[in-house]
Design a protein around this motif. Structure first.
Motif, mmCIF file in Angstrom:
data_model
loop_
_atom_site.group_PDB
_atom_site.id
_atom_site.type_symbol
_atom_site.label_atom_id
_atom_site.label_comp_id
_atom_site.label_asym_id
_atom_site.label_seq_id
_atom_site.Cartn_x
_atom_site.Cartn_y
_atom_site.Cartn_z
ATOM 1 N N GLU A 102 -3.671 9.032 -8.392
ATOM 2 C CA GLU A 102 -2.647 9.470 -9.348
ATOM 3 C C GLU A 102 -1.281 9.564 -8.686
ATOM 4 O O GLU A 102 -0.274 9.091 -9.248
ATOM 5 N N LYS A 103 -1.220 10.155 -7.481
ATOM 6 C CA LYS A 103 0.060 10.313 -6.802
ATOM 7 C C LYS A 103 0.602 8.962 -6.341
ATOM 8 O O LYS A 103 1.814 8.730 -6.355
ATOM 9 N N ALA A 104 -0.299 8.055 -5.930
ATOM 10 C CA ALA A 104 0.139 6.717 -5.520
ATOM 11 C C ALA A 104 0.788 5.987 -6.694
ATOM 12 O O ALA A 104 1.814 5.313 -6.531
ATOM 13 N N PRO B 181 0.807 -1.213 0.000
ATOM 14 C CA PRO B 181 0.000 0.000 0.000
ATOM 15 C C PRO B 181 0.845 1.271 0.000
ATOM 16 O O PRO B 181 1.871 1.352 0.657
ATOM 17 N N VAL B 182 0.389 2.251 -0.763
ATOM 18 C CA VAL B 182 1.007 3.573 -0.788
ATOM 19 C C VAL B 182 0.029 4.542 -0.134
ATOM 20 O O VAL B 182 -1.142 4.594 -0.504
ATOM 21 N N LYS C 231 8.365 5.240 -8.752
ATOM 22 C CA LYS C 231 9.648 5.658 -8.190
ATOM 23 C C LYS C 231 10.145 4.643 -7.158
ATOM 24 O O LYS C 231 11.346 4.391 -7.050
ATOM 25 N N LEU C 232 9.206 4.083 -6.384
ATOM 26 C CA LEU C 232 9.565 3.116 -5.362
ATOM 27 C C LEU C 232 9.881 1.749 -5.938
ATOM 28 O O LEU C 232 10.506 0.899 -5.292
ATOM 29 N N LYS C 233 9.364 1.499 -7.173
ATOM 30 C CA LYS C 233 9.517 0.196 -7.843
ATOM 31 C C LYS C 233 8.843 -0.915 -7.025
ATOM 32 O O LYS C 233 9.351 -2.025 -6.905
#
Length: 263
Positions: free
Chosen positions: A252-254, A189-190, A260-262
């Motif tokens: 969208e931001k998640a 989860p983000v 970026k986090l991969k």
């Protein structure tokens, strides 16, 4: 004098945000730069440190054996605790957890729990008797705004490098064997926090922005881009249209952060 300066600064922040900009040069929907370091705590089964702008959060994970809850005899247990280190901010004090640390722990916990991030059934050693218990400890080392997203990012990162000890059941007893197995994760989860200042929505609020925010909304987004947990904070409100806008923005931001986090 300091109170007057603070009020002047708060008015300045609100006025700039009304124009669609922010004092640090970001747009309303920009995250600050972040960095993640993993495996920092030698004696922990998992760990990660996140730098989000000047906000710094360290998470350590310990895995022990214990009893399951009566209503989930076939599932392992996870618990999240948060400690606001006094050196991190002037308002943090030593002592028992306050409302801020309790809320921080609960939001991080809910995002992991409601996304079904950990396959709890694979943490069961002996149904109804023995399971693995995962302790997620959050330490705020420097507070410069948006502790929630930084802590959640650090917690999930720490869980991703967490190892469980191998075991066997011999003569009715649990025997810990040599070697380790990765913690069984099935979602990453983000967490995205959105603040409301005036009629504008901003992501990743800095500390000064948090001082003028009227309302806060935190959403945990799972791997399928579904919202699996929501927490509202502060005394202000979101209109129905703002809620729809915030949920779209959070997804969208998640998705951007996930690349970026991969994860």
């Amino acid at each position: 004098m300091s109170t007057l300066v603070t009020k002047v600064r708060q008015r300045q922040i609100a006025q700039v945000i009304e124009t669609g900009k922010r004092l640090d040069g970001r747009t309303l929907t920009d995250f600050r730069e972040f960095k993640i370091e993993e495996g920092l705590i030698e004696k922990a089964e998992g760990s990660a440190r996140v730098f989000l702008g000047n906000t710094e959060v360290l998470v350590g994970v310990k895995v022990e054996t214990g009893e399951p809850f009566p209503d989930t005899p076939n599932e392992g247990v996870m618990t999240v605790n948060a400690e606001l280190v006094p050196l991190a901010a002037p308002e943090f004090e030593a002592g028992p957890p306050d409302e801020t640390s309790i809320e921080l722990a609960r939001i991080v916990d809910r995002g992991i729990r409601e996304s079904k991030a950990i396959d709890n059934e694979k943490m069961c050693i002996e149904p109804g008797k023995k399971v693995f218990v995962v302790f997620v400890d959050v330490y705020v080392l420097n507070h410069d705004g948006n502790l929630i997203d930084a802590a959640a990012m650090a917690a999930v990162s720490a869980l991703m490098n967490t190892k469980m000890p191998n075991f066997e059941i011999k003569d009715g007893e649990v025997k810990i064997k040599q070697g380790y197995t990765p913690l069984p994760l099935r979602s990453h989860p983000v967490t995205i926090t959105i603040g409301k200042i005036g009629d504008k929505l901003i992501v990743d609020p800095g500390m000064e922005e948090e001082q003028v925010m009227e309302a806060r909304l935190t959403m945990a987004i799972n791997d399928e881009s579904n919202i699996c947990a929501i927490q509202k904070g502060l005394s202000g409100y979101f209109t129905p249209q703002q809620l729809l806008e915030a949920s779209k923005l959070a997804r969208e931001k998640a998705a951007e952060l996930r690349k970026k986090l991969k994860w």
